[in-house]
Design an enzyme around this catalytic site. Structure first.
Site, PDB file in Angstrom:
ATOM      1  CG  ASP A   1      90.631 -66.384  50.275  1.00  0.00           C
ATOM      2  OD1 ASP A   1      90.770 -66.579  51.050  1.00  0.00           O
ATOM      3  OD2 ASP A   1      89.525 -65.538  50.525  1.00  0.00           O
TER       4      ASP A   1
ATOM      5  CG  MET B   1      81.835 -67.293  43.001  1.00  0.00           C
ATOM      6  SD  MET B   1      81.313 -68.447  44.435  1.00  0.00           S
ATOM      7  CE  MET B   1      81.076 -67.633  45.725  1.00  0.00           C
TER       8      MET B   1
ATOM      9  CE  LYS C   1      87.444 -71.105  51.368  1.00  0.00           C
ATOM     10  NZ  LYS C   1      85.762 -70.520  52.322  1.00  0.00           N
TER      11      LYS C   1
HETATM   12  N1  SAH Z   1      84.067 -61.759  49.309  1.00  0.00           N
HETATM   13  C1  SAH Z   1      84.076 -61.806  48.042  1.00  0.00           C
HETATM   14  C2  SAH Z   1      83.871 -62.649  46.938  1.00  0.00           C
HETATM   15  C3  SAH Z   1      84.390 -63.903  46.974  1.00  0.00           C
HETATM   16  S1  SAH Z   1      83.434 -65.189  46.134  1.00  0.00           S
HETATM   17  C4  SAH Z   1      83.577 -59.988  47.606  1.00  0.00           C
HETATM   18  O1  SAH Z   1      83.060 -59.707  48.235  1.00  0.00           O
HETATM   19  O2  SAH Z   1      83.968 -59.876  46.294  1.00  0.00           O
HETATM   20  C5  SAH Z   1      84.191 -64.894  44.505  1.00  0.00           C
HETATM   21  C6  SAH Z   1      83.534 -64.550  43.955  1.00  0.00           C
HETATM   22  O3  SAH Z   1      83.789 -62.308  43.095  1.00  0.00           O
HETATM   23  C7  SAH Z   1      84.391 -64.698  42.158  1.00  0.00           C
HETATM   24  O4  SAH Z   1      83.789 -66.125  41.415  1.00  0.00           O
HETATM   25  C8  SAH Z   1      84.084 -63.885  41.704  1.00  0.00           C
HETATM   26  O5  SAH Z   1      82.453 -63.844  40.681  1.00  0.00           O
HETATM   27  C9  SAH Z   1      84.084 -62.245  42.370  1.00  0.00           C
HETATM   28  N2  SAH Z   1      85.210 -61.345  41.786  1.00  0.00           N
HETATM   29  C10 SAH Z   1      85.768 -61.500  43.226  1.00  0.00           C
HETATM   30  N3  SAH Z   1      86.905 -61.027  42.650  1.00  0.00           N
HETATM   31  C11 SAH Z   1      86.650 -59.887  41.552  1.00  0.00           C
HETATM   32  C12 SAH Z   1      86.821 -59.308  40.629  1.00  0.00           C
HETATM   33  N4  SAH Z   1      88.379 -59.107  40.805  1.00  0.00           N
HETATM   34  N5  SAH Z   1      86.088 -59.097  39.159  1.00  0.00           N
HETATM   35  C13 SAH Z   1      85.363 -60.038  39.060  1.00  0.00           C
HETATM   36  N6  SAH Z   1      84.378 -60.577  40.042  1.00  0.00           N
HETATM   37  C14 SAH Z   1      85.128 -61.153  41.087  1.00  0.00           C
END
Ligand code: SAH
Length: 499
Positions: free
Chosen positions: A266, A401, A288
């Site tokens: 990703d 998100m 994405k």
């Molecule tokens: N599978 C991922 C989430 C994917 S959805 C997980 O478990 O973290 C994507 C969302 O995750 C982003 O829009 C944000 O809200 C959050 N996110 C992922 N990495 C992040 C980071 N390093 N800092 C802040 N938010 C993060």
């Protein structure tokens, strides 16, 4: 006396300082080994000797409680007193582990005179054998030696190997040991035997052991032995890459990335993490993002299938955890339908990582007894959420998100009874070099985010615990406490103060 090498005893031949040690794995089963010394170091050495099945004789006036217990249990002999060269009679090796340099020297000299190999702990000059650093996986042992000159280096390497060699190696070594006769009968020639092992190790066998599917592993082994196995089938590891800081990868994730032929990642996966993958793997971004270019989920499925079907080991690398808003479930369903073997490596999800890196305990006895992980990125997803329960007190919301829909989020939460004074923290690029944390209260959430131009990826933590970021922060810049006067709401340029 005249040996094959001339009249001089070998040990008087000039030995170049840099001559390498001769590596040796000694069978000490049932053999007596003398340990001189009864302190903690002697105890460690004795333990290692017991592990190898040796019969340690420990010579010392006093023993540590553990050594004493081994003596009382009949596992070791105890020679009570100060070192005497007679102790060496009938032993195969000697270890000098006292803190008295004179005693250690006397042991080394006596051992030399009676042709017994001696290890003097931490003394390369006096030792005639060294004990290597060891990585053990069942019957498989990796021994590392720096020749006694740089033990720290050997230990460092050992730690690295410890992380690289998962315990499927033990199962493989046990299987090959158990089936050794059969393998030799089936493939008497070394070259064909080597091909057989290479085929096995490149195939699904290690993965089956990692998945603790021992019966299937054995079946596969027998099929390959009888050459019934179909052509190599690839597999997919769905791997969580964590939030960005490469240190938050799990060892299993690292191993999967080291074995991968193809890495489908990703956009959310950080450069720091990608750098740790296998150099000659093929990297394909299937990013994405809420805005820019995106690969459709169907195309991601097709890519996984295409590569796995040609026998490749595919890693599907996802930000955070694959099963938390990561569509990992759909990918598994797809793989299952198409008969592609898979494994899953969990990762540290954004809520957990961002909270930790902002100094926010997600639960706290005084403030919150539960956490909800929520995603809210568009109006449609808003309508399906249970706002009544999200607005409850004494709980923490971690919203994924959320940057686009903050206004709607605030309005609905307040409408359902959450106090406008509820603290929030917005964590942008959590755990990364450019992490930024904004704090404030629910009333001003969307305006604050807009004013400070918060960008994805950002995670919202809402609840009393969010206020703790102000005091408990420890990573990167301190949180920016954004105070938005009520009259400034919705104005194009709100007057916000950055504390
Ligand atoms: N599978 C991922 C989430 C994917 S959805 C997980 O478990 O973290 C994507 C969302 O995750 C982003 O829009 C944000 O809200 C959050 N996110 C992922 N990495 C992040 C980071 N390093 N800092 C802040 N938010 C993060």
């Amino acid at each position: 006396m005249s040996g094959r090498y001339g009249h001089q005893p070998n040990r008087h031949l000039p030995t170049p300082v840099s001559a390498p040690l001769f590596p040796l794995f000694a069978d000490l089963q049932g053999r007596r080994v003398l340990v001189v010394g009864g302190g903690p170091v002697a105890e460690r050495k004795t333990e290692a000797l017991l592990h190898a099945g040796a019969l340690p004789s420990v010579g010392a006036p006093d023993l540590t409680p553990r050594l004493l217990a081994w003596y009382e249990a009949g596992r070791i002999e105890w020679i009570d007193g100060r070192f005497d060269p007679h102790w060496l009679s009938g032993v195969w090796l000697v270890v000098a582990a006292t803190d008295d340099a004179d005693v250690n020297r006397a042991v080394a000299a006596a051992a030399d005179a009676s042709h017994v190999f001696a290890n003097v702990v931490d003394d390369r000059e006096l030792s005639t054998f060294q004990v290597p650093a060891i990585v053990e996986r069942g019957p498989l042992q990796v021994a590392i030696s720096s020749g006694g000159g740089a033990p720290m280096l050997a230990r460092h390497l050992r730690r690295q190997l410890e992380t690289l060699l998962d315990d499927s190696w033990a199962s493989l070594a046990e299987l090959f040991t158990r089936q050794r006769r059969r393998i030799r009968q089936r493939f008497p020639q070394t070259a064909e035997r080597r091909r057989f092992f290479e085929k096995l190790l490149a195939g699904p066998l290690p993965r089956l052991y990692r998945q603790r599917l021992h019966a299937q592993a054995e079946q596969h082994f027998l099929a390959v032995l009888d050459e019934h196995a179909t052509t190599a089938r690839g597999s997919v590891a769905v791997v969580g890459a964590g939030p960005g800081d490469a240190g938050l990868l799990t060892l299993n994730a690292l191993r999967a990335m080291n074995e991968a032929d193809v890495i489908l990642h990703d956009r959310l996966v950080s450069e720091d993490v990608l750098r740790l993958g296998r150099r000659d793997a093929t990297y394909i971004e299937v990013g994405k993002s809420a805005t820019g270019h995106s690969t459709r989920q169907d195309d991601i499925h097709a890519l996984m299938l295409e590569h796995a079907r040609t026998g490749k080991r595919v890693v599907r690398l996802k930000g955070g955890d694959p099963f938390v808003f990561g569509r990992g479930g759909e990918e598994l369903e797809f793989l299952r339908t198409h008969g592609i073997p898979y494994e899953v490596v969990p990762g540290i999800t954004a809520a957990v990582a961002c909270a930790a890196y902002a100094g926010i305990p997600l639960t706290h006895r005084d403030h919150a007894q539960s956490v909800k992980l929520v995603t809210a990125h568009c109006k449609d997803s808003f309508d399906t959420l249970d706002w009544q329960s999200l607005a409850q007190e004494r709980q923490t919301l971690a919203v994924y998100m959320g940057v686009a829909g903050l206004e709607g989020l605030r309005d609905r939460l307040v409408a359902h009874g959450r106090a406008p004074s509820t603290p929030f923290a917005l964590i942008e690029n959590g755990s990364r070099r450019d992490q930024r944390v904004l704090t404030g209260t629910l009333a001003d959430l969307p305006e604050t985010a807009r004013f400070h131009q918060v960008r994805s990826p950002a995670l919202l933590v809402l609840g009393e615990v969010a206020a703790l970021a102000g005091t408990l922060h420890w990573f990167g810049a301190p949180p920016v406490c954004a105070v938005a006067p009520t009259h400034s709401r919705n104005l194009p340029t709100p007057t916000l103060q950055a504390a």
